[in-house]
Enzyme design. Structure first.
Site, PDB file in Angstrom:
ATOM      1  N   LEU A 105       0.864  -1.184   0.000  1.00 22.83           N
ATOM      2  CA  LEU A 105       0.000   0.000   0.000  1.00 22.83           C
ATOM      3  C   LEU A 105       0.897   1.228   0.000  1.00 22.83           C
ATOM      4  CD1 LEU A 105      -2.694  -0.887   2.730  1.00 22.83           C
ATOM      5  CD2 LEU A 105      -2.978  -0.894   0.237  1.00 22.83           C
ATOM      6  N   ASP A 106       0.379   2.339  -0.530  1.00 25.05           N
ATOM      7  CA  ASP A 106       1.143   3.595  -0.520  1.00 25.05           C
ATOM      8  C   ASP A 106       1.351   4.076   0.914  1.00 25.05           C
ATOM      9  OD1 ASP A 106       1.027   3.569  -3.258  1.00 25.05           O
ATOM     10  OD2 ASP A 106      -0.642   4.995  -3.385  1.00 25.05           O
ATOM     11  N   LEU A 107       2.328   4.967   1.062  1.00 30.08           N
ATOM     12  CA  LEU A 107       2.666   5.534   2.384  1.00 30.08           C
ATOM     13  C   LEU A 107       1.433   6.121   3.080  1.00 30.08           C
ATOM     14  CD1 LEU A 107       5.168   6.271   4.185  1.00 30.08           C
ATOM     15  CD2 LEU A 107       5.175   8.486   3.018  1.00 30.08           C
ATOM     16  N   HIS A 188      -0.360   3.430  -7.797  1.00 33.44           N
ATOM     17  CA  HIS A 188      -1.288   4.510  -7.398  1.00 33.44           C
ATOM     18  C   HIS A 188      -2.635   4.398  -8.111  1.00 33.44           C
ATOM     19  CE1 HIS A 188       1.860   6.300  -5.140  1.00 33.44           C
ATOM     20  NE2 HIS A 188       2.369   7.098  -6.053  1.00 33.44           N
ATOM     21  N   LYS A 191      -5.819   6.433  -6.869  1.00 35.43           N
ATOM     22  CA  LYS A 191      -5.623   7.890  -6.959  1.00 35.43           C
ATOM     23  C   LYS A 191      -5.641   8.337  -8.415  1.00 35.43           C
ATOM     24  CE  LYS A 191      -2.982   7.741  -2.777  1.00 35.43           C
ATOM     25  NZ  LYS A 191      -1.730   7.117  -2.381  1.00 35.43           N
TER      26      LYS A 191
END
Ligand code: URA
Length: 236
Positions: A105-107, A188, A191
């Site tokens: 997962l992204d930060l 991403h 997003k």
């Protein structure tokens, strides 16, 4: 990184420094157990997680570990990072250095992250051909409407990768909140998909991978071992 297997006679011959002929004899004498069962077939395939005993003495015992983590925003899905705490840093287990991350997962995304030392299991989840569905709750800066549902279902062309995304399910939960189900994980992806509507994602949370749901009682940063039946959700 698939899990290497070998024949039981090769494993025992090497481990005990004896010939395969003698291994055959050992099996005939009913001296070998694999995963608690009497071994009779020299061709039986074993791997690093097979529990192997000879004359009631364990000669291989490498447990497989399966962990569910509620990743906090700001935790990085990496094994090492100079700036941020990693998902591994968050774990309380003494075996944590053996684990790898199953789908990142992204930060700034929170939610369900799986970790294991069993590469065959992680491949069953992450291989694109498996198309395991992941469920996300997305909070957006601007209101959303029905047109998003159609656009997500039709797929979007990503020029950088030269691919069209697989049909994704979007459900409107509130004026600014949607549930999204994806069967893939491009960079991403969520997003970028909302980016097509010029609608920035304010918060992103993964609540489910396949049929495995993040426990609501597991607060941000907490983890637990999976149960056997949860592990079996991804094994055929
Ligand atoms: N989509 C994103 O944009 N980020 C994630 O972390 C997961 C899916």
């Amino acid at each position: 990184m698939s899990l290497a297997t070998q024949r039981l006679d090769s494993f025992l011959a090497k481990h005990c420094g004896i010939s395969k002929r003698n291994v055959r004899l050992m099996l005939a004498q009913k001296r070998v157990l694999v995963d608690g069962q009497l071994a009779a077939n020299i061709e039986q395939q074993v791997n690093k997680f097979s529990l192997i005993a000879l004359d009631e003495e364990v000669i291989q015992n490498n447990p497989a570990y399966y962990v569910m983590l509620h990743k906090p925003v700001g935790g990085v899905c990496a094994t090492k990072d100079d700036k941020h705490s990693t998902v591994i840093d968050l774990l309380p287990y003494d075996f944590k250095e053996q684990l790898h991350i199953v789908g990142r997962l992204d930060l700034n995304t929170s939610g369900l992250v799986l970790l294991t030392n069993d590469s065959r299991w992680s491949e069953a989840i992450t291989q694109p051909s498996q198309k395991i569905e992941k469920t996300y709750q997305v909070t957006l800066q601007n209101p959303i409407d029905e047109s998003y549902i159609k656009a997500f279902a039709e797929g979007m062309y990503f020029g950088y990768e030269n691919v069209t995304t697989l049909p994704a399910k979007l459900r409107i939960l509130d004026t600014h909140v949607a549930e999204v189900k994806l069967r893939e994980g491009k960079y991403h992806q969520i997003k970028r998909m909302f980016g097509r509507f010029r609608n920035p994602v304010i918060a992103l949370h993964r609540s489910q991978i396949g049929d495995l749901v993040l426990n609501t009682e597991l607060s941000s940063g907490q983890s637990r071992l999976l149960t056997d039946s949860e592990v079996c959700l991804f094994t055929k």
